[in-house]
Design a protein around this motif. Structure first.
Motif, short mmCIF file in Angstrom:
data_model
loop_
_atom_site.label_atom_id
_atom_site.label_comp_id
_atom_site.label_asym_id
_atom_site.label_seq_id
_atom_site.Cartn_x
_atom_site.Cartn_y
_atom_site.Cartn_z
N GLU A 82 0.84 -1.21 0.00
CA GLU A 82 0.00 0.00 0.00
C GLU A 82 0.88 1.26 0.00
N ARG A 126 -6.77 3.04 -5.82
CA ARG A 126 -7.51 1.87 -5.30
C ARG A 126 -6.64 0.61 -5.39
N TRP A 128 -8.68 -10.41 4.03
CA TRP A 128 -8.79 -9.12 3.32
C TRP A 128 -9.73 -8.19 4.07
N GLY A 185 -9.17 -4.25 6.05
CA GLY A 185 -9.90 -3.05 5.64
C GLY A 185 -10.41 -3.07 4.22
N PHE A 186 -10.35 -4.22 3.55
CA PHE A 186 -10.90 -4.34 2.20
C PHE A 186 -12.39 -4.65 2.31
N GLU A 187 -13.16 -4.10 1.36
CA GLU A 187 -14.61 -4.38 1.34
C GLU A 187 -14.92 -5.34 0.21
N TYR A 215 -12.36 -7.80 -3.85
CA TYR A 215 -12.30 -6.96 -2.65
C TYR A 215 -11.61 -5.66 -3.01
N LYS A 253 -9.94 -1.79 -1.51
CA LYS A 253 -9.57 -0.81 -0.48
C LYS A 253 -9.14 0.48 -1.18
#
Ligand code: ACO
Length: 157
Positions: A109, A118, A134, A138-140, A152, A154
């Protein structure tokens, strides 16, 4: 036990195929989970050759000191110019659960933050552990595409 971790990313070249192969051999649970066979050394060589032809694709060995602890395969400017996508993060099985995967993603990151907005992770197969990992980072969950791929996301900034 969790450790505080400093990792190095070593770009994978064809001569490192044996190291990547050893790593796959050290992860039988993952191989069984995705229902495949362990790739042969030649499979790995071919894959690395394919990878070399795509300049957006980056594969790195993750090292802690001199020891190879994992492998990371991701692609920049994919699926759009301002995004990057992780297709595989593999931590040596005996070292899983010690914070290495999290540290590797955090380092990635930092590396990508200035160029990319992203970061996606694409989970293959019914890999519930990976999905929880994941989400923990903090990944959705964005969507499932087909029966076998879960995307996923973030936001990096
Ligand atoms: N269930 C719930 N939470 C989990 C799990 C799990 N199975 N695994 C990790 N986590 C959580 C940890 O509890 C930790 O949370 P904390 O920071 O609050 O303590 C956090 O995720 C980070 O855990 P790490 O110890 O860093 O995880 P690890 O080093 O084991 O790396 C990984 C995770 C990459 C999934 C590793 O276990 C692995 O290589 N598994 C096999 C291969 C695989 O499935 N890779 C992912 C494929 S999907 C893709 O790469 C896009």
């Amino acid at each position: 036990m969790k450790v505080s971790v400093q990792l190095d990313f070593l770009p994978v070249t064809a001569d490192l195929a044996p190291a990547v192969h050893s790593l796959y051999l050290s992860c039988p649970t993952y191989i069984a989970l995705i229902g495949g066979e362990t790739p042969s050394l030649n499979d790995i060589r071919r894959e690395l050759e394919t990878l070399r032809q795509d300049t957006r694709r980056q594969a790195v060995l993750i090292r802690q000191g001199e020891r190879v602890v994992g492998f990371l395969d991701y692609k920049v400017a994919h699926p759009d110019l301002h995004s990057a996508t992780i297709s595989l993060l593999l931590i040596e099985e005996s070292l899983q659960g010690r914070g290495l995967g999290k540290a590797a993603v955090e380092q990635l990151e930092v590396l990508l933050k200035e160029r990319m907005e992203r970061l996606y992770a694409v989970v293959y197969g019914h890999n519930e552990q990976a999905k929880r990992f994941w989400e923990r980072l903090g990944f959705e969950h964005l969507r499932d595409s087909g029966p076998n791929l879960s995307w996923y996301l973030k936001r990096l900034r």
